[in-house]
Write a protein that holds these residues in place. Structure first.
Motif, PDB file in Angstrom:
ATOM      1  N   UNK A 158     -59.981  11.389  -6.778  1.00 19.78           N
ATOM      2  CA  UNK A 158     -60.542  10.043  -6.701  1.00 19.78           C
ATOM      3  C   UNK A 158     -59.466   9.026  -7.033  1.00 19.78           C
ATOM      4  N   UNK A 159     -59.271   8.063  -6.115  1.00 20.52           N
ATOM      5  CA  UNK A 159     -58.308   6.986  -6.314  1.00 20.52           C
ATOM      6  C   UNK A 159     -59.086   5.684  -6.422  1.00 20.52           C
ATOM      7  N   UNK A 160     -58.940   4.991  -7.544  1.00 19.18           N
ATOM      8  CA  UNK A 160     -59.616   3.715  -7.748  1.00 19.18           C
ATOM      9  C   UNK A 160     -58.621   2.579  -7.542  1.00 19.18           C
ATOM     10  N   UNK A 161     -59.044   1.558  -6.813  1.00 18.37           N
ATOM     11  CA  UNK A 161     -58.182   0.424  -6.482  1.00 18.37           C
ATOM     12  C   UNK A 161     -58.825  -0.860  -6.987  1.00 18.37           C
ATOM     13  N   UNK A 162     -58.380  -1.407  -8.108  1.00 15.29           N
ATOM     14  CA  UNK A 162     -58.946  -2.665  -8.593  1.00 15.29           C
ATOM     15  C   UNK A 162     -58.467  -3.847  -7.758  1.00 15.29           C
ATOM     16  N   UNK A 163     -59.408  -4.608  -7.236  1.00 11.68           N
ATOM     17  CA  UNK A 163     -59.106  -5.747  -6.365  1.00 11.68           C
ATOM     18  C   UNK A 163     -59.435  -7.025  -7.117  1.00 11.68           C
ATOM     19  N   UNK A 164     -58.505  -7.980  -7.068  1.00 15.15           N
ATOM     20  CA  UNK A 164     -58.731  -9.275  -7.715  1.00 15.15           C
ATOM     21  C   UNK A 164     -58.610 -10.385  -6.683  1.00 15.15           C
ATOM     22  N   UNK A 165     -59.150 -11.551  -7.013  1.00 16.09           N
ATOM     23  CA  UNK A 165     -59.156 -12.680  -6.087  1.00 16.09           C
ATOM     24  C   UNK A 165     -57.736 -13.082  -5.709  1.00 16.09           C
ATOM     25  N   UNK A 166     -57.553 -13.412  -4.449  1.00 16.56           N
ATOM     26  CA  UNK A 166     -56.283 -13.902  -3.897  1.00 16.56           C
ATOM     27  C   UNK A 166     -55.191 -12.827  -3.905  1.00 16.56           C
ATOM     28  N   UNK A 167     -55.579 -11.577  -3.974  1.00 18.95           N
ATOM     29  CA  UNK A 167     -54.602 -10.484  -3.969  1.00 18.95           C
ATOM     30  C   UNK A 167     -54.001 -10.348  -2.572  1.00 18.95           C
TER      31      UNK A 167
END
Length: 332
Positions: free
Chosen positions: A7-16
């Motif tokens: 399992x690979x988790x990818x945290x996404x943030x605004x304006x990335x």
């Protein structure tokens, strides 16, 4: 890693930036179970699950919260926007806590490009060797002095914490992760499908711009210009001092104040910069380039080029002139 749950988790943030997100999604999110079964399971996460707006007007479906980081085998942190890096914008404390919790639980934590600033803010790079885009390595070093920043490499593998250099170096690191998890053959197959090298020689040093430093001391400008025009000569500090009308000792002192280095180190950097320019823009033989730059022989240029840039002069030329690598002769 647990072979039944990659399992690979990818945290996404605004304006990335979208580019690094796309790298992770293409490599880990595209099902290639015909190469290795099971393949990876990619989970897009955000502080507010649902939809997260990134750069260029795109909105990503992010169905998982940041708590999903703590149950992942690998956490990949993409890049921050250039504005966030330059302004020193504070990273979401909830994301930092989730990263630390994931790492404490045993997850492998990875950053792509300027995602290293997030790992550094979480304290995960303290005392470790790390890298980021060459344009921001000085900023990373300044803000996080406990991090041993290496500006020359494409990626750094510290076991449970890995960082990549700028932009496409994220592909190099992700392929390295596949090579580590699934073996070289699978990584090579993925590289072929992406039409990229399975492993690039050298590091990001070969892509760093090397402009002529501007002296803060206007009085040194004439001698700097004279030296650049005479790089083919074996210049000495005494010759430069005489041309500047100074003693050697005074020249060294004023040179360091103006350029931050010594005259001979500055000369060496200018010779390498000239060599890089000629390799990029001409078809001159390496032997001739070494003479023009004051490096003597082709062997001497090759030695210093590998130490400074990480690749041979001919490999560098192929990179920037688009020349194909020499074909291997068939063995009868």
């Amino acid at each position: 890693m647990n072979v039944t749950a990659r399992v690979v988790a990818l945290p996404v943030t605004a304006d990335m930036p979208l580019f690094e997100i796309s790298i992770a999604c293409e490599i880990f999110g595209t099902n290639r179970s015909e190469l290795a079964d099971p393949w990876y399971e990619l989970r897009l996460c955000a502080a507010d699950p649902g939809a997260t707006r990134v750069q260029n007007g795109f909105a990503l479906h992010t169905p998982y919260g940041l708590d999903a980081l703590t149950t992942a085998d690998t956490v990949v942190v993409p890049a921050l926007s250039a504005g966030s890096v330059l302004s020193g914008e504070t990273v979401d404390p909830e994301l930092l806590e989730a990263l630390k919790a994931a790492h404490d639980r045993g997850a492998r934590v990875v950053s792509l490009c300027t995602g290293a600033f997030v790992l550094a803010a979480a304290g995960l790079l303290d005392g470790r060797r790390a890298t980021t885009h060459w344009m921001y390595t000085d900023i990373l070093s300044f803000r996080h002095p406990r991090v041993r920043v290496d500006p020359a490499v494409l990626y750094v593998d510290e076991g449970d914490v890995l960082t990549s250099a700028g932009r496409s170096a994220g592909i190099d690191l992700c392929l390295h992760l596949i090579r580590t998890d699934l073996g070289a053959e699978v990584a090579n197959q993925v590289a072929r499908r992406l039409v990229v090298p399975a492993h690039r020689p050298g590091g990001q040093a070969q892509y760093i711009e090397s402009p002529v430093p501007r002296a803060g001391d206007d009085g040194l400008a004439p001698v700097l210009q004279w030296a650049i025009q005479n790089l083919d000569l074996q210049l000495t500090v005494a010759q430069m001092a005489e041309h500047a009308g100074l003693s050697s000792r005074t020249l060294v002192r004023r040179f360091h104040e103006a350029t931050g280095t010594t005259p001979l180190r500055w000369l060496h950097a200018q010779r390498l910069a000239r060599a890089r320019h000629l390799l990029e823009s001409t078809d001159l033989p390496v032997e001739r380039i070494s003479q023009i730059c004051g490096m003597g022989t082709a062997g001497n240029l090759r030695h210093h080029f590998i130490r400074s840039v990480g690749v041979t002069p001919m490999e560098y030329r192929r990179t920037f002139q688009g020349q194909p690598a020499p074909a291997l002769s068939a063995v009868p």
